[in-house]
Design a protein around this motif. Structure first.
Motif, PDB file in Angstrom:
ATOM      1  N   ASP A   7       3.133  -1.688  20.670  1.00 31.92           N
ATOM      2  CA  ASP A   7       3.403  -0.339  20.210  1.00 31.92           C
ATOM      3  C   ASP A   7       3.661  -0.425  18.718  1.00 31.92           C
ATOM      4  N   PHE A   8       3.715   0.715  18.078  1.00 40.97           N
ATOM      5  CA  PHE A   8       4.178   0.712  16.711  1.00 40.97           C
ATOM      6  C   PHE A   8       5.314   1.710  16.598  1.00 40.97           C
ATOM      7  N   MET A   9       6.321   1.274  15.887  1.00 40.65           N
ATOM      8  CA  MET A   9       7.500   2.089  15.667  1.00 40.65           C
ATOM      9  C   MET A   9       7.318   2.791  14.326  1.00 40.65           C
ATOM     10  N   ILE A  10       7.507   4.099  14.341  1.00 35.62           N
ATOM     11  CA  ILE A  10       7.394   4.879  13.101  1.00 35.62           C
ATOM     12  C   ILE A  10       8.807   5.144  12.597  1.00 35.62           C
ATOM     13  N   TYR A  11       9.052   4.705  11.372  1.00 36.58           N
ATOM     14  CA  TYR A  11      10.341   4.854  10.729  1.00 36.58           C
ATOM     15  C   TYR A  11      10.201   5.883   9.611  1.00 36.58           C
ATOM     16  N   ASN A  12      11.256   6.671   9.388  1.00 36.00           N
ATOM     17  CA  ASN A  12      11.328   7.610   8.272  1.00 36.00           C
ATOM     18  C   ASN A  12      12.624   7.401   7.519  1.00 36.00           C
ATOM     19  N   LYS A  13      12.575   7.782   6.242  1.00 38.86           N
ATOM     20  CA  LYS A  13      13.769   7.759   5.397  1.00 38.86           C
ATOM     21  C   LYS A  13      13.662   8.939   4.436  1.00 38.86           C
ATOM     22  N   PRO A  14      14.719   9.760   4.352  1.00 41.20           N
ATOM     23  CA  PRO A  14      14.693  10.839   3.354  1.00 41.20           C
ATOM     24  C   PRO A  14      14.728  10.244   1.953  1.00 41.20           C
ATOM     25  N   LEU A  15      13.991  10.855   1.048  1.00 41.90           N
ATOM     26  CA  LEU A  15      13.983  10.403  -0.334  1.00 41.90           C
ATOM     27  C   LEU A  15      14.875  11.321  -1.173  1.00 41.90           C
ATOM     28  N   ARG A  45       0.861  -1.180   0.000  1.00 37.37           N
ATOM     29  CA  ARG A  45       0.000   0.000   0.000  1.00 37.37           C
ATOM     30  C   ARG A  45       0.899   1.231   0.000  1.00 37.37           C
ATOM     31  N   ILE A  46       0.597   2.186  -0.868  1.00 40.42           N
ATOM     32  CA  ILE A  46       1.356   3.428  -0.951  1.00 40.42           C
ATOM     33  C   ILE A  46       0.362   4.575  -0.811  1.00 40.42           C
ATOM     34  N   GLN A  47       0.651   5.476   0.117  1.00 35.68           N
ATOM     35  CA  GLN A  47      -0.242   6.624   0.265  1.00 35.68           C
ATOM     36  C   GLN A  47       0.565   7.888   0.538  1.00 35.68           C
ATOM     37  N   ARG A  48      -0.058   9.003   0.247  1.00 41.93           N
ATOM     38  CA  ARG A  48       0.553  10.294   0.542  1.00 41.93           C
ATOM     39  C   ARG A  48      -0.118  10.845   1.780  1.00 41.93           C
ATOM     40  N   LEU A  49       0.694  11.169   2.779  1.00 37.71           N
ATOM     41  CA  LEU A  49       0.158  11.676   4.029  1.00 37.71           C
ATOM     42  C   LEU A  49       0.117  13.198   4.051  1.00 37.71           C
ATOM     43  N   GLY A  50       0.684  13.834   3.057  1.00 37.65           N
ATOM     44  CA  GLY A  50       0.707  15.287   3.001  1.00 37.65           C
ATOM     45  C   GLY A  50       2.003  15.836   3.549  1.00 37.65           C
ATOM     46  N   ASP A  51       2.237  17.117   3.288  1.00 40.08           N
ATOM     47  CA  ASP A  51       3.406  17.824   3.789  1.00 40.08           C
ATOM     48  C   ASP A  51       4.707  17.111   3.421  1.00 40.08           C
ATOM     49  N   GLY A  52       4.767  16.589   2.194  1.00 42.71           N
ATOM     50  CA  GLY A  52       5.990  15.954   1.721  1.00 42.71           C
ATOM     51  C   GLY A  52       6.262  14.573   2.270  1.00 42.71           C
ATOM     52  N   LEU A  53       5.239  13.945   2.860  1.00 43.52           N
ATOM     53  CA  LEU A  53       5.416  12.637   3.493  1.00 43.52           C
ATOM     54  C   LEU A  53       4.635  11.566   2.740  1.00 43.52           C
ATOM     55  N   GLY A  54       5.348  10.538   2.301  1.00 45.41           N
ATOM     56  CA  GLY A  54       4.725   9.362   1.717  1.00 45.41           C
ATOM     57  C   GLY A  54       4.800   8.236   2.728  1.00 45.41           C
ATOM     58  N   GLU A  55       3.954   7.223   2.568  1.00 41.40           N
ATOM     59  CA  GLU A  55       3.983   6.091   3.491  1.00 41.40           C
ATOM     60  C   GLU A  55       3.701   4.811   2.727  1.00 41.40           C
ATOM     61  N   HIS A 115       9.275  14.030   0.087  1.00 46.16           N
ATOM     62  CA  HIS A 115      10.707  14.115   0.369  1.00 46.16           C
ATOM     63  C   HIS A 115      11.105  13.141   1.480  1.00 46.16           C
ATOM     64  N   THR A 116      10.102  12.533   2.137  1.00 46.14           N
ATOM     65  CA  THR A 116      10.352  11.570   3.205  1.00 46.14           C
ATOM     66  C   THR A 116       9.371  10.411   3.067  1.00 46.14           C
ATOM     67  N   MET A 117       9.878   9.208   3.302  1.00 48.64           N
ATOM     68  CA  MET A 117       9.037   8.017   3.285  1.00 48.64           C
ATOM     69  C   MET A 117       8.889   7.529   4.717  1.00 48.64           C
ATOM     70  N   GLN A 118       7.712   7.033   5.036  1.00 46.65           N
ATOM     71  CA  GLN A 118       7.411   6.565   6.384  1.00 46.65           C
ATOM     72  C   GLN A 118       6.821   5.165   6.337  1.00 46.65           C
ATOM     73  N   LEU A 119       7.027   4.430   7.419  1.00 52.94           N
ATOM     74  CA  LEU A 119       6.369   3.150   7.618  1.00 52.94           C
ATOM     75  C   LEU A 119       6.127   2.974   9.098  1.00 52.94           C
ATOM     76  N   GLU A 120       5.166   2.139   9.429  1.00 52.46           N
ATOM     77  CA  GLU A 120       4.881   1.805  10.825  1.00 52.46           C
ATOM     78  C   GLU A 120       5.081   0.312  11.005  1.00 52.46           C
ATOM     79  N   LEU A 121       5.770  -0.059  12.080  1.00 51.12           N
ATOM     80  CA  LEU A 121       6.019  -1.466  12.381  1.00 51.12           C
ATOM     81  C   LEU A 121       5.432  -1.780  13.751  1.00 51.12           C
ATOM     82  N   LEU A 122       4.442  -2.662  13.768  1.00 54.53           N
ATOM     83  CA  LEU A 122       3.806  -3.088  15.015  1.00 54.53           C
ATOM     84  C   LEU A 122       4.743  -4.050  15.747  1.00 54.53           C
ATOM     85  N   VAL A 123       4.983  -3.781  17.036  1.00 54.10           N
ATOM     86  CA  VAL A 123       5.882  -4.633  17.819  1.00 54.10           C
ATOM     87  C   VAL A 123       5.287  -4.894  19.199  1.00 54.10           C
TER      88      VAL A 123
END
Length: 178
Positions: A169-177, A73-83, A116-124
């Motif tokens: 919890d879920f860990m939110i990860y980011n990576k600059p694109l 799944r690919i979505q745009r969260l706004g403000d330059g953030l994709g997920e 400009h940034t990609m995000q993902l959430e990892l449930l742990v």
């Protein structure tokens, strides 16, 4: 060689395709999140996958024979953030690079759409280490993702909390694109 494409919104009316996608996602997550959810809890539903396809948020990977071997799944969260999320590779194809190619596709598509940034959430799990989640955390770190925040599932996704077999919890990860 696999081929990755965004599904057109019209594909939401293809019940067979949606059922195949839903089954693949649930099959992969049943193993990847074993012990996290109460028995019988499914990662997604036919209705949710239909809605995501209709919204133009699902990319699929197919092998040269046209067989579905992965999706994301690919979505745009706004403000330059994709997920990206709901990343799956068919169980018989794990370790062949499908996940890596789906992540690259998601990153490239998001950058093309102005992120400009990609995000993902990892449930742990909060109180124990899940082997699949440990593997994914290490893999995401190797490909350039960094933890930017920890969220409590019950705070951000209260409708899912009753389905948990263990506190998470879920860990939110980011990576600059680029």
């Amino acid at each position: 060689m696999i081929r990755i494409d965004m599904l057109p919104s019209a594909a939401a009316s293809d019940d067979q395709l949606v059922a195949e996608l839903t089954a693949l996602i649930n099959q992969v997550y049943e193993v990847a999140e074993a012990g996290i959810w109460v028995d019988g809890a499914a990662r997604t539903t036919h209705t949710e996958v239909t809605d995501l396809v209709a919204a133009g948020e699902i990319a699929v990977a197919r092998d040269p024979d046209g067989q579905l071997v992965g999706s994301v799944r690919i979505q745009r969260l706004g403000d330059g953030l994709g997920e990206f999320g709901m990343l799956v590779a068919a169980p018989g194809r794990r370790g062949t690079g499908i996940g890596r190619e789906l992540v690259r596709f998601a990153e490239r598509r998001s950058a093309e759409n102005g992120a400009h940034t990609m995000q993902l959430e990892l449930l742990v799990p909060r109180d124990w280490t899940h082997p699949a989640k440990k593997f994914l955390a290490e893999w995401y770190t190797r490909i350039g993702y960094r933890v930017v925040r920890r969220g409590a599932l019950e705070d951000d996704y209260p409708h899912l909390a009753p389905l948990l077999a263990t506190p998470c919890d879920f860990m939110i990860y980011n990576k600059p694109l680029p």
